[in-house]
Motif scaffolding. Structure first.
Motif, PDB file in Angstrom:
ATOM      1  N   LEU A 154       0.825  -1.213   0.000  1.00 39.05           N
ATOM      2  CA  LEU A 154       0.000   0.000   0.000  1.00 39.05           C
ATOM      3  C   LEU A 154       0.858   1.262   0.000  1.00 39.05           C
ATOM      4  CD1 LEU A 154      -2.884  -1.008   2.431  1.00 39.05           C
ATOM      5  CD2 LEU A 154      -3.054  -0.605  -0.026  1.00 39.05           C
ATOM      6  N   GLN A 155       2.009   1.194   0.644  1.00 37.89           N
ATOM      7  CA  GLN A 155       2.900   2.349   0.647  1.00 37.89           C
ATOM      8  C   GLN A 155       3.588   2.535  -0.703  1.00 37.89           C
ATOM      9  OE1 GLN A 155       5.557   2.700   4.082  1.00 37.89           O
ATOM     10  NE2 GLN A 155       4.144   1.475   5.295  1.00 37.89           N
ATOM     11  N   LYS A 156       3.954   1.415  -1.349  1.00 30.98           N
ATOM     12  CA  LYS A 156       4.703   1.496  -2.609  1.00 30.98           C
ATOM     13  C   LYS A 156       3.807   1.638  -3.833  1.00 30.98           C
ATOM     14  CE  LYS A 156       8.588   0.825  -3.190  1.00 30.98           C
ATOM     15  NZ  LYS A 156       9.741   1.738  -3.337  1.00 30.98           N
ATOM     16  N   TRP A 157       2.705   0.883  -3.870  1.00 29.63           N
ATOM     17  CA  TRP A 157       1.901   0.793  -5.096  1.00 29.63           C
ATOM     18  C   TRP A 157       0.513   1.392  -4.956  1.00 29.63           C
ATOM     19  CZ3 TRP A 157       2.813  -5.192  -5.746  1.00 29.63           C
ATOM     20  CH2 TRP A 157       4.188  -5.428  -5.870  1.00 29.63           C
ATOM     21  N   ARG A 158       0.081   1.671  -3.732  1.00 34.49           N
ATOM     22  CA  ARG A 158      -1.248   2.193  -3.423  1.00 34.49           C
ATOM     23  C   ARG A 158      -2.343   1.147  -3.729  1.00 34.49           C
ATOM     24  NH1 ARG A 158      -2.997   7.497  -5.594  1.00 34.49           N
ATOM     25  NH2 ARG A 158      -4.325   7.377  -3.741  1.00 34.49           N
ATOM     26  N   ASP A 159      -3.594   1.589  -3.617  1.00 36.70           N
ATOM     27  CA  ASP A 159      -4.740   0.691  -3.789  1.00 36.70           C
ATOM     28  C   ASP A 159      -4.917   0.350  -5.267  1.00 36.70           C
ATOM     29  OD1 ASP A 159      -7.241  -0.529  -3.928  1.00 36.70           O
ATOM     30  OD2 ASP A 159      -8.105   0.742  -2.385  1.00 36.70           O
ATOM     31  N   PRO A 160      -4.856  -0.929  -5.629  1.00 39.54           N
ATOM     32  CA  PRO A 160      -4.954  -1.302  -7.054  1.00 39.54           C
ATOM     33  C   PRO A 160      -6.311  -0.999  -7.673  1.00 39.54           C
ATOM     34  CG  PRO A 160      -5.079  -3.259  -5.678  1.00 39.54           C
ATOM     35  CD  PRO A 160      -4.722  -2.111  -4.765  1.00 39.54           C
ATOM     36  N   ARG A 161      -7.331  -0.728  -6.837  1.00 39.04           N
ATOM     37  CA  ARG A 161      -8.677  -0.504  -7.353  1.00 39.04           C
ATOM     38  C   ARG A 161      -8.948   0.948  -7.712  1.00 39.04           C
ATOM     39  NH1 ARG A 161     -11.095  -2.979  -1.942  1.00 39.04           N
ATOM     40  NH2 ARG A 161      -9.659  -1.346  -1.286  1.00 39.04           N
ATOM     41  N   LEU A 162      -8.008   1.833  -7.377  1.00 38.41           N
ATOM     42  CA  LEU A 162      -8.229   3.263  -7.586  1.00 38.41           C
ATOM     43  C   LEU A 162      -7.299   3.817  -8.659  1.00 38.41           C
ATOM     44  CD1 LEU A 162      -8.535   4.449  -3.873  1.00 38.41           C
ATOM     45  CD2 LEU A 162     -10.379   3.898  -5.465  1.00 38.41           C
ATOM     46  N   ALA A 163      -7.762   4.887  -9.305  1.00 35.90           N
ATOM     47  CA  ALA A 163      -6.938   5.564 -10.306  1.00 35.90           C
ATOM     48  C   ALA A 163      -5.697   6.138  -9.638  1.00 35.90           C
ATOM     49  CB  ALA A 163      -7.755   6.682 -10.953  1.00 35.90           C
ATOM     50  N   GLY A 164      -4.589   6.124 -10.359  1.00 36.28           N
ATOM     51  CA  GLY A 164      -3.353   6.652  -9.806  1.00 36.28           C
ATOM     52  C   GLY A 164      -2.511   5.621  -9.074  1.00 36.28           C
ATOM     53  N   SER A 165      -3.002   4.382  -9.003  1.00 34.88           N
ATOM     54  CA  SER A 165      -2.201   3.336  -8.362  1.00 34.88           C
ATOM     55  C   SER A 165      -1.048   2.937  -9.270  1.00 34.88           C
ATOM     56  CB  SER A 165      -3.071   2.111  -8.040  1.00 34.88           C
ATOM     57  OG  SER A 165      -3.580   1.530  -9.220  1.00 34.88           O
ATOM     58  N   ASN A 166      -0.052   2.287  -8.702  1.00 27.93           N
ATOM     59  CA  ASN A 166       1.186   1.988  -9.416  1.00 27.93           C
ATOM     60  C   ASN A 166       1.379   0.478  -9.482  1.00 27.93           C
ATOM     61  OD1 ASN A 166       3.679   2.330 -10.640  1.00 27.93           O
ATOM     62  ND2 ASN A 166       4.744   2.753  -8.753  1.00 27.93           N
ATOM     63  N   TRP A 167       0.477  -0.201 -10.206  1.00 32.23           N
ATOM     64  CA  TRP A 167       0.462  -1.654 -10.207  1.00 32.23           C
ATOM     65  C   TRP A 167       0.923  -2.267 -11.533  1.00 32.23           C
ATOM     66  CZ3 TRP A 167      -1.199  -5.680  -6.833  1.00 32.23           C
ATOM     67  CH2 TRP A 167      -1.337  -5.270  -5.510  1.00 32.23           C
ATOM     68  N   HIS A 168       1.787  -1.602 -12.258  1.00 34.04           N
ATOM     69  CA  HIS A 168       2.307  -2.199 -13.482  1.00 34.04           C
ATOM     70  C   HIS A 168       3.277  -3.334 -13.146  1.00 34.04           C
ATOM     71  CE1 HIS A 168       6.282  -0.297 -12.943  1.00 34.04           C
ATOM     72  NE2 HIS A 168       5.612   0.763 -12.514  1.00 34.04           N
ATOM     73  N   ASP A 169       3.412  -4.272 -14.062  1.00 34.67           N
ATOM     74  CA  ASP A 169       4.329  -5.413 -13.919  1.00 34.67           C
ATOM     75  C   ASP A 169       3.988  -6.322 -12.736  1.00 34.67           C
ATOM     76  OD1 ASP A 169       5.891  -4.556 -16.106  1.00 34.67           O
ATOM     77  OD2 ASP A 169       7.037  -3.210 -14.817  1.00 34.67           O
ATOM     78  N   VAL A 170       2.725  -6.310 -12.299  1.00 33.35           N
ATOM     79  CA  VAL A 170       2.260  -7.223 -11.253  1.00 33.35           C
ATOM     80  C   VAL A 170       1.296  -8.205 -11.909  1.00 33.35           C
ATOM     81  CG1 VAL A 170       1.055  -7.440  -9.060  1.00 33.35           C
ATOM     82  CG2 VAL A 170       2.508  -5.443  -9.492  1.00 33.35           C
ATOM     83  N   SER A 171       1.415  -9.486 -11.605  1.00 36.51           N
ATOM     84  CA  SER A 171       0.599 -10.498 -12.281  1.00 36.51           C
ATOM     85  C   SER A 171      -0.880 -10.294 -11.976  1.00 36.51           C
ATOM     86  CB  SER A 171       1.026 -11.905 -11.848  1.00 36.51           C
ATOM     87  OG  SER A 171       0.608 -12.184 -10.522  1.00 36.51           O
ATOM     88  N   THR A 172      -1.719 -10.711 -12.935  1.00 38.53           N
ATOM     89  CA  THR A 172      -3.175 -10.577 -12.782  1.00 38.53           C
ATOM     90  C   THR A 172      -3.679 -11.361 -11.582  1.00 38.53           C
ATOM     91  OG1 THR A 172      -3.409 -10.305 -15.177  1.00 38.53           O
ATOM     92  CG2 THR A 172      -5.384 -10.907 -13.941  1.00 38.53           C
ATOM     93  N   GLU A 173      -3.155 -12.560 -11.381  1.00 35.33           N
ATOM     94  CA  GLU A 173      -3.587 -13.394 -10.258  1.00 35.33           C
ATOM     95  C   GLU A 173      -3.227 -12.741  -8.930  1.00 35.33           C
ATOM     96  OE1 GLU A 173      -5.340 -16.761  -8.365  1.00 35.33           O
ATOM     97  OE2 GLU A 173      -5.503 -15.822 -10.344  1.00 35.33           O
ATOM     98  N   ALA A 174      -2.015 -12.198  -8.832  1.00 42.05           N
ATOM     99  CA  ALA A 174      -1.601 -11.529  -7.595  1.00 42.05           C
ATOM    100  C   ALA A 174      -2.491 -10.323  -7.319  1.00 42.05           C
ATOM    101  CB  ALA A 174      -0.142 -11.100  -7.688  1.00 42.05           C
ATOM    102  N   ARG A 175      -2.852  -9.608  -8.359  1.00 36.21           N
ATOM    103  CA  ARG A 175      -3.723  -8.439  -8.209  1.00 36.21           C
ATOM    104  C   ARG A 175      -5.093  -8.851  -7.675  1.00 36.21           C
ATOM    105  NH1 ARG A 175      -3.509  -3.466 -11.408  1.00 36.21           N
ATOM    106  NH2 ARG A 175      -5.445  -2.292 -11.154  1.00 36.21           N
TER     107      ARG A 175
END
Length: 515
Positions: free
Chosen positions: A268-289
């Motif tokens: 949450l500190q590094k990538w923020r909430d994956p469900r909200l705009a502005g999150s930083n979740w690139h290069d993370v697998s779909t299953e992990a997300r």
């Protein structure tokens, strides 16, 4: 002897000669340091890499020189050593030497005039380009020269001792297994191998970490903490995301709360909430997300309905939590919106306080001081629940939301907008599941979702709910607590029922007789 000195007129006095001799110039220590730096930068000597400008010059020289003239250009030990360090240099989108067929020519030049000082550069290239298609060439080169090394430099002696972890294709797996079996921390791998700090971004260590994560089928708190600490030290964001993806998938949907907390605090500190705009979740697998979103949704539900609900002291608040947990698998987004002073609610709960600080929820203005909001999305609709007693749940169509998701601050009128709401739920008669049944029917009709588990709070409620009301005779009884005026409606049955008064929470047993 004295006669000879007189005859030759030779009169030598050693003490007098020493006094008259020129004394050596004393050079301050700091000047020696300056001289060493000049040598390292311009002569190419020393243990570390040359400066970036020198690497750029050597790289361009190698790339631009025709293959048949390379030996003429790289004809000094200094240039050979610089070339060994320049194998992973790149700029302006140009390929690294290590990734192109000409690597073979570069290694041959180094081999022709080999000195062990060049091996540092090639070894550094191997760890930095561990995933390169040409990595096998580097492994063979390093292995050949480490095997023959019989010098006294501790750095190369240590490399030779650990050669199997560097010079085999499965070396990262062997090292990960060694760390695991000997209870060595992954986060201390650089110290364990006695390698310099500038290597802590190299892909080699990322591959060690990925192998390490895959070893343990059921990770515990110590294991997960170690992996997270490694990622914090590891300066390679892309590979770190792969490591964390693998760890999240390894833990799975049913990971314990303590393990989730360790991951959530970092993510949450590094990538923020994956469900909200502005999150930083690139290069993370779909299953992990998907797994992480489920973790976060459940944590938010628990946080709001268990901790934030303390603000309203509503004894029937648990009915709301049970209802939304019944639709847990259908929830695509949830968002906490708390009063600015909400921290006082959990000042004595360190785990909740840590989650609050990691989560950084939006703040709510307006309304009363005990009102907090909880946004839930299912399908094409958004539901807004409140912590205050008696507050209605507002439902909006996502295409006509009176507020924007992802904001850091909201105001109560945005959430309680009857003109825009498509539905409104009053939490009336919770213990008899009045509003729950009506809302479940609305959700089924408008969204097509059914609860994946019962939304009934107690086991006896489940029994009662499964019976046909038209076929079941019911009676009303008083709560046995004399200070409570609550009346309970129960089915007539020969079985002894264990009941809990929804008002005072008194638990008692009751048995009726079928006539």
């Amino acid at each position: 002897m004295n006669s000879a000195k007189k005859l030759l007129q030779f009169d030598f006095n050693a003490d007098e000669f020493a006094r008259r001799a020129l004394k050596p110039i004393e050079i301050p220590t700091e000047r020696f340091a300056v001289l060493e730096k000049i040598i390292k930068d311009h002569e190419g000597k020393g243990n570390g890499p040359p400066n970036p400008e020198t690497l750029r010059e050597i790289y361009r020289l190698f790339i631009d020189t025709p293959p048949n003239n390379l030996r003429n250009e790289f004809n000094t030990l200094r240039r050979i050593r610089q070339l060994a360090w320049a194998l992973t240099f790149s700029e302006n989108g140009l390929p690294r030497i290590v990734d192109i067929p000409q690597l073979k020519d570069a290694l041959q030049l180094i081999e022709n005039r080999f000195r062990v000082s060049a091996l540092r550069g090639v070894f550094k290239t191997l760890l930095e380009a561990w995933d390169s298609p040409n990595a096998n060439m580097l492994r063979a080169f390093v292995k050949n020269h480490l095997k023959d090394y019989d010098g006294k430099q501790k750095f190369f002696q240590k490399l030779k001792t650990n050669m199997r972890w560097y010079c085999q294709e499965n070396g990262t797996k062997e090292l990960a297994t060694k760390l695991f079996l000997t209870n060595k921390k992954l986060s201390d791998v650089w110290t364990f191998l006695d390698l310099p700090d500038y290597m802590n971004s190299f892909p080699y260590f990322g591959f060690v970490a990925m192998e390490y994560v895959s070893i343990k089928s059921f990770p515990d708190d110590v294991f997960v903490t170690d992996v997270v600490e490694f990622v914090k030290k590891y300066k390679n964001d892309t590979i770190s995301r792969t490591i964390m993806s693998n760890l999240i998938v390894q833990l799975g949907y049913n990971a314990s709360e303590s393990l989730r907390q360790l991951i959530q605090s970092y993510v949450l500190q590094k990538w923020r909430d994956p469900r909200l705009a502005g999150s930083n979740w690139h290069d993370v697998s779909t299953e992990a997300r998907k797994i992480f979103i489920k973790w976060l949704t459940e944590a938010d539900l628990d946080f709001f309905f268990d901790i934030v609900s303390r603000a309203c002291h509503d004894q029937k608040f648990a009915y709301r939590k049970t209802f939304w947990l019944a639709y847990f698998d259908h929830i695509s987004l949830c968002c906490l919106v708390l009063r600015g002073n909400a921290e006082y609610l959990f000042r004595h709960d360190s785990q909740a306080l840590q989650y609050y600080r990691d989560r950084r929820p939006a703040t709510l203005g307006g309304g009363s001081s005990d009102q907090h909001a909880f946004i839930i999305q299912m399908g094409n609709y958004t539901f807004v629940e409140f912590s205050s007693t008696g507050a209605a749940c507002y439902v909006y169509d996502n295409v006509n939301l009176p507020f924007e998701l992802g904001k850091s601050e909201y105001y109560m009128p945005e959430f309680q907008n009857q003109d825009w709401a498509v539905h409104r739920v009053i939490h009336r008669n919770s213990e008899n599941y009045y509003w729950q049944k009506n809302l479940a029917k609305w959700i089924k009709k408008e969204i097509g979702f059914e609860p994946v588990r019962s939304y009934r709070l107690h086991a006896q409620d489940e029994v009662r709910g499964n019976q046909n009301p038209e076929e079941t005779e019911k009676i009303r009884i008083n709560c046995p607590n004399k200070n409570c005026k609550q009346k309970l409606q129960i089915p007539v049955t020969e079985n002894q029922l264990k009941l809990t008064c929804p008002t005072c929470r008194t638990t008692f047993e009751y048995k009726t007789t079928v006539l």
